[in-house]
Design a protein around this motif. Structure first.
Motif, short mmCIF file in Angstrom:
data_model
loop_
_atom_site.label_atom_id
_atom_site.label_comp_id
_atom_site.label_asym_id
_atom_site.label_seq_id
_atom_site.Cartn_x
_atom_site.Cartn_y
_atom_site.Cartn_z
N TRP A 1 66.41 75.79 68.25
CA TRP A 1 66.74 74.77 69.23
C TRP A 1 67.64 75.08 70.30
O TRP A 1 67.86 74.90 71.46
CB TRP A 1 66.85 73.42 68.61
CG TRP A 1 65.57 72.89 68.01
CD1 TRP A 1 65.13 72.65 66.74
CD2 TRP A 1 64.51 72.07 68.97
NE1 TRP A 1 63.93 71.82 66.76
CE2 TRP A 1 63.63 71.45 68.24
CE3 TRP A 1 64.23 71.98 70.31
CZ2 TRP A 1 62.39 70.85 68.62
CZ3 TRP A 1 63.52 71.31 70.72
CH2 TRP A 1 62.41 70.65 69.88
N GLU B 1 53.38 71.97 69.84
CA GLU B 1 52.87 73.57 69.44
C GLU B 1 52.59 74.43 70.78
O GLU B 1 52.94 75.65 70.95
CB GLU B 1 51.68 73.54 68.47
CG GLU B 1 50.98 74.73 68.24
CD GLU B 1 50.03 74.88 67.31
OE1 GLU B 1 49.56 75.83 66.88
OE2 GLU B 1 49.81 73.79 66.82
N CYS C 1 55.72 75.00 72.40
CA CYS C 1 56.44 76.33 71.70
C CYS C 1 55.94 77.67 71.99
O CYS C 1 56.51 78.64 72.30
CB CYS C 1 56.62 75.96 70.33
SG CYS C 1 57.61 74.61 69.82
N GLU D 1 68.17 71.90 58.52
CA GLU D 1 68.21 73.44 59.12
C GLU D 1 67.14 73.52 59.95
O GLU D 1 67.28 74.62 60.77
CB GLU D 1 68.18 74.02 57.67
CG GLU D 1 68.94 74.22 56.87
CD GLU D 1 68.80 75.15 55.66
OE1 GLU D 1 67.76 75.63 55.60
OE2 GLU D 1 69.72 75.16 54.70
N ASN D 2 66.29 72.36 60.13
CA ASN D 2 65.13 72.52 61.19
C ASN D 2 64.89 71.10 61.59
O ASN D 2 65.06 70.19 60.98
CB ASN D 2 63.87 73.33 60.67
CG ASN D 2 63.41 72.84 59.41
OD1 ASN D 2 62.74 71.70 59.40
ND2 ASN D 2 63.55 73.42 58.19
N TYR D 3 64.12 71.33 62.81
CA TYR D 3 63.78 69.96 63.10
C TYR D 3 62.05 70.10 63.75
O TYR D 3 61.93 71.00 64.57
CB TYR D 3 64.52 69.13 64.37
CG TYR D 3 63.91 68.15 65.26
CD1 TYR D 3 63.61 66.81 64.27
CD2 TYR D 3 63.58 68.23 66.34
CE1 TYR D 3 62.96 65.93 65.17
CE2 TYR D 3 62.95 67.17 67.20
CZ TYR D 3 62.70 65.93 66.35
OH TYR D 3 62.07 65.05 67.22
N ARG D 4 61.21 69.37 63.08
CA ARG D 4 59.67 69.56 63.43
C ARG D 4 59.19 71.16 63.65
O ARG D 4 58.78 71.69 64.43
CB ARG D 4 59.46 69.24 64.90
CG ARG D 4 59.88 67.46 65.33
CD ARG D 4 59.18 67.08 66.25
NE ARG D 4 57.75 66.68 66.40
CZ ARG D 4 57.16 66.12 67.03
NH1 ARG D 4 57.80 65.43 68.08
NH2 ARG D 4 55.47 65.95 66.92
N ASP D 5 59.83 71.56 62.50
CA ASP D 5 59.34 72.89 61.83
C ASP D 5 59.82 74.05 62.76
O ASP D 5 59.44 75.22 62.62
CB ASP D 5 57.88 73.16 61.95
CG ASP D 5 57.18 72.04 60.73
OD1 ASP D 5 57.78 71.80 59.73
OD2 ASP D 5 55.88 71.81 60.92
N ILE D 6 60.79 73.77 63.72
CA ILE D 6 61.59 74.48 64.47
C ILE D 6 62.90 74.63 64.03
O ILE D 6 63.93 73.80 63.78
CB ILE D 6 61.74 74.13 65.80
CG1 ILE D 6 60.12 73.95 66.37
CG2 ILE D 6 62.26 75.47 66.53
CD1 ILE D 6 59.97 73.61 67.81
N SER D 7 63.43 75.81 63.67
CA SER D 7 65.09 76.09 63.28
C SER D 7 66.00 75.38 64.24
O SER D 7 65.85 75.55 65.55
CB SER D 7 65.29 77.46 63.03
OG SER D 7 65.32 78.36 63.99
N PRO E 1 52.11 66.55 67.87
CA PRO E 1 52.15 67.92 67.24
C PRO E 1 51.70 69.05 67.99
O PRO E 1 52.11 70.14 68.38
CB PRO E 1 51.60 67.88 65.67
CG PRO E 1 51.95 66.46 65.61
CD PRO E 1 51.68 65.77 66.78
#
Length: 831
Positions: free
Chosen positions: A530, A439, A442, A520-526, A435
């Motif tokens: 992505w 982060e 990102c 709708e998202n993967y690893r808290d990213i929409s 994580p």
């Protein structure tokens, strides 16, 4: 002395030294025939076939009356050129033609020339040459056989039939020619002409008459009146005795039914079958499929038995077909995948599904690469409700078709994309991105995005590194790339198979069954974020010149299940793919991918405009825009459009198969056009125009004109097409074509010159001026150029002043008015 030395060197395989000496001999005396022939042999050994042919041609010209020289040249061009034979067919034809000029009676030369014409795809010329041969060597059955095959290729058997009839009439009227000049093989070839033309009644009549002649019963002409049946060729006299004119003991029994070759009997049965006469049953029974006689006639004539069985199958007489298929299966050489597939189809039609299943499985065992048997077997499992088995077979079909054929959307894969991308090996959970690292990456993506887009080198480097890690992380998620989806993505072609694959995939895939299961998202990213990262990353790679890597990133996005079921995401992915191809100047990939818009948004005007705009923005030549695959693809769209706009009778006459619609609305229903799409017609017309096929392009431009007669762009296009066609070297009526073109140009000008937009008025002035300039009518062009200069000014989006001024400068300089040319240059062309 030199010639002898060169020959000795050649025998010692000292080819280069021998070549130098042969060239020296020719330099001393170019008419030394032996030197040319030796040099030709040397070039052949060195692998330079074209040089060898040139040497033989020079040698032949030195002895033009010696036909063997020309024959040697022709035979060398045909037999010694290997896979380059087609490149040297003309040389062989030239040699035979030269031999004919020196001896018009040479049959060998005429035959060689005719066969060269056939091989070069010029059947009309070949037929004329064969006629010349028959004038020299009349009634030659071998030549007539070649004529028959040629006429079948030409789809016009009438000339061959006439020649055969003349020869047969001659041979029948001449004594002692039956056995030596006309055989059963010749009868078979002659009858093929009638069968090909579907003249079955005439074929039956000719077969009976010729067979009677060859069997020595030509006098029994009364059989010509018995047309309802074939009792003349029964094995026994039972039915023949009902004919009053028949004399039982006049001719031996062997000159009736037993004397007819079985090949011709089967042919006679096939003709009766096509005429729906029950008489065919008597003829086919001679093959004895159940082996009641013990002669095993099927084993002796397997090809005839297969022909009969296939004919029954074509006529939907599947029970009868199986009677003849079954004994063939017992013959090892005949037990092929094709035979089992045909048997399986017949079993299916007869509602014997278990037997059909066995036959399709046997076909797959015999030929693992076969796809048809798998498709048919899948349809059986699908009907039974065994979706998993059916879907597995469909995937096998897709995989085999992928291996056997190139992808239809890429007519010629670029060198760097010869192999399909191998999926990256999935990472194990223990090495997945933590994580904290996620982060950090990102954060880099967000903070460096603006700098990357503005061209900052350091920001771009950091952003690309972060994007590479994130896309790798995404691609290592197994659930995003399930095997079912990857198999479905490789379904080739359209029709029942692709529909079955889509339906079965929907039934078997949790994702397809319930769209809510797609995250709708993967690893808290929409998911949309992505996709943005994938697309931006691909564009960056393309800008850096890493074309293959950019394509791989876009392809990875297109295969991800979280993107592929969304119409909006698919649109974005293909648009990005096109952008990467544009940046890389990869015209063939650009146009191949751009076809997505034409297929998924079929009969949508903007789809055709997008396709045209992408082609226009590309900096590469127009070779892929007007290539054969692109032409066929767009023409197929027009045919599909036209299919629903005509009545049923026109469909039967003009369409080989039913139109294949591909576009669906949001609810999955097919979108079927209800009117002509002018943009599609214009697009195909432009493709033909860029290929200099102006006459063909006019057909489609005029169709667009009929649908929208007041469109100035259609007027301009028609005018330019007529004029460009008039400027070609071969044109029937140049003046008429130019007048037509100018008529449409002036109609365009009348509409455009009244526009409220100054850019459109300048465009109209310039285009008319340029048209007159192109035709050499500069006195008519100058007034319109002056209008451009007079109306042009500042704050114009598309100012044509410089273009017009440059053209005017050229006109004045070529006419000798240098002072005016300088004046225009100083006022309009000096920055």
């Amino acid at each position: 002395m030199r010639l002898s030395t060169a020959s000795q060197m050649f025998l010692r395989e000292e080819y280069h030294e021998a070549k130098k000496l042969a060239v020296e001999i020719i330099a001393i005396n170019a008419e030394t025939l032996e030197a040319w022939t030796l040099l030709a042999t040397i070039w052949k050994e060195l692998g330079r076939i074209e040089y060898a042919i040139f040497c033989l041609m020079f040698a032949a010209h030195m002895r033009p009356k010696h036909l063997e020289m020309w024959f040697n040249l022709a035979e060398f061009a045909l037999e010694e050129t290997g896979d380059k034979r087609s490149d040297f067919l003309f040389h062989a034809q030239f040699a035979y033609a030269a031999a004919i000029r020196n001896d018009t009676t040479s049959v060998k030369a005429h035959i060689g020339k005719a066969r060269c014409y056939v091989e070069r795809g010029k059947p009309t010329n070949a037929l004329k040459e064969f006629h010349a041969i028959l004038d020299l060597k009349p009634h030659d059955m071998e030549i007539l056989e070649e004529v028959a095959m040629l006429c079948i290729d030409m789809n016009n058997v009438t000339p061959a039939q006439e020649l055969y009839r003349k020869s047969i009439a001659y041979l029948r009227g001449s004594p002692d020619t039956t056995s030596s000049s006309f055989s059963w093989t010749d009868v078979d070839i002659y009858l093929e002409l009638y069968g090909y033309a579907r003249q079955y009644d005439e074929a039956i009549k000719e077969l009976k008459s010729l067979a009677r002649w060859l069997l020595g019963r030509e006098e029994e002409s009364f059989w010509d009146d018995v047309t309802a049946d074939d009792r003349e060729w029964d094995a026994s006299n039972t039915r023949r005795l009902a004919i009053d004119a028949f004399e039982r003991d006049k001719y031996p029994d062997s000159s009736y039914g037993p004397g007819l070759p079985i090949e011709l009997r089967v042919k006679l049965g096939l003709y009766r079958l096509h005429l729906y006469s029950p008489e065919y049953k008597r003829h086919f029974e001679f093959l004895d499929p159940e082996n009641k006689t013990g002669e095993n006639r099927v084993a002796n004539n397997p090809s005839l038995c297969r022909k009969v069985a296939d004919a029954f199958s074509d006529f939907s007489l599947h029970g009868s077909a199986l009677r003849f298929y079954k004994p063939l299966k017992e013959i090892v050489e005949e037990n092929t995948a094709s035979l089992n597939i045909q048997m399986g189809k017949s079993f299916l039609k007869e509602k014997f599904e278990d037997e059909a299943e066995e036959r399709f499985k046997e076909a797959i065992r015999l030929d693992d690469s076969d796809t048809e048997a798998r498709e048919l077997l899948a349809s059986i499992y699908d009907a039974r409700g065994e979706e998993k088995s059916a879907f597995d077979l469909v995937n096998q079909v897709c995989e085999r078709k992928r291996l056997q054929e190139p992808e239809p959307d890429l007519p010629r894969p670029p060198p760097e994309r010869k192999k399909r991308r191998h999926r990256i090996k999935l990472a194990s959970p223990s090495v997945r991105m933590t994580p904290e690292i996620l982060e950090a990456q990102c954060h880099t993506i967000k903070t460096k995005l603006e700098g990357m887009r503005n061209g900052d080198a350091e920001a771009t480097k950091m952003w690309i590194a972060a994007a590479q890690l994130l896309t790798q992380e995404f691609r290592n998620v197994p659930s995003f790339y399930p095997s079912d989806r990857s198999s479905m993505a490789r379904v080739y072609g359209v029709g029942d198979l692709s529909l079955m694959a889509a339906r079965l995939g929907a039934e078997l895939s949790d994702y397809a069954t319930d769209p809510k299961n797609i995250p709708e998202n993967y690893r808290d990213i929409s998911v949309s974020t992505w996709l943005d990262i994938f697309m931006e990353y691909a564009i960056c790679l393309a800008k850096r010149g890493e074309q293959q890597e950019s394509y791989e990133i876009v392809e990875a996005a297109s295969e991800a299940i979280v993107f592929c079921y969304s119409r909006e995401y698919k649109f974005q992915i293909h648009l990005c793919w096109c952008l990467c191809a544009l940046i890389s100047s990869d015209d063939h990939t650009l146009l191949a991918i751009a076809r997505f818009f034409l297929k998924d948004y079929q009969f949508t005007t903007d789809a055709y405009r997008v396709f045209a705009a992408l082609a226009r923005m590309n900096n590469a030549p127009v070779s892929w825009y007007n290539s054969g695959p692109t032409q066929k693809f767009v023409l197929r769209q027009i045919k599909i459009m036209d299919y629903t706009l005509v009545d049923e009778e026109s469909r039967k006459q003009n369409f080989v198969e039913k139109a294949a619609y591909s576009a669906v609305d949001e609810n999955g229903r097919l979108i079927i056009n209800e009117d002509l799409d002018i943009s599609l017609l214009m697009l195909y017309g432009y493709i033909l125009s860029t290929n200099n096929s102006f006459q063909y392009a006019l057909n489609y431009f005029l169709r667009a004109y009929a649908a929208d007669p007041y469109n100035p762009m259609i007027h301009l296009t028609l005018g330019l097409t007529y004029i460009h066609d008039a400027l070609k070297r071969q044109i029937e009526n140049r003046q008429h074509s130019i007048l037509r073109g100018l008529t449409f140009i002036l109609r365009y000008y009348d509409v455009r010159s009244e526009s409220q937009l100054i850019e459109e008025r300048l465009e109209a002035h310039y285009n008319v001026a340029r048209t007159y300039h192109m035709l050499g009518l500069v006195h008519l062009a100058l007034p319109y150029y002056w209008k451009v200069l007079n109306e042009g000014g500042e704050d114009i989006k598309e100012d044509l002043t410089i273009d017009a001024a440059y053209n005017m400068q050229t006109i004045y300089m070529m006419s000798g008015n240098a002072e005016m040319a300088q004046s225009i240059t100083r006022e309009f062309l000096v920055i």
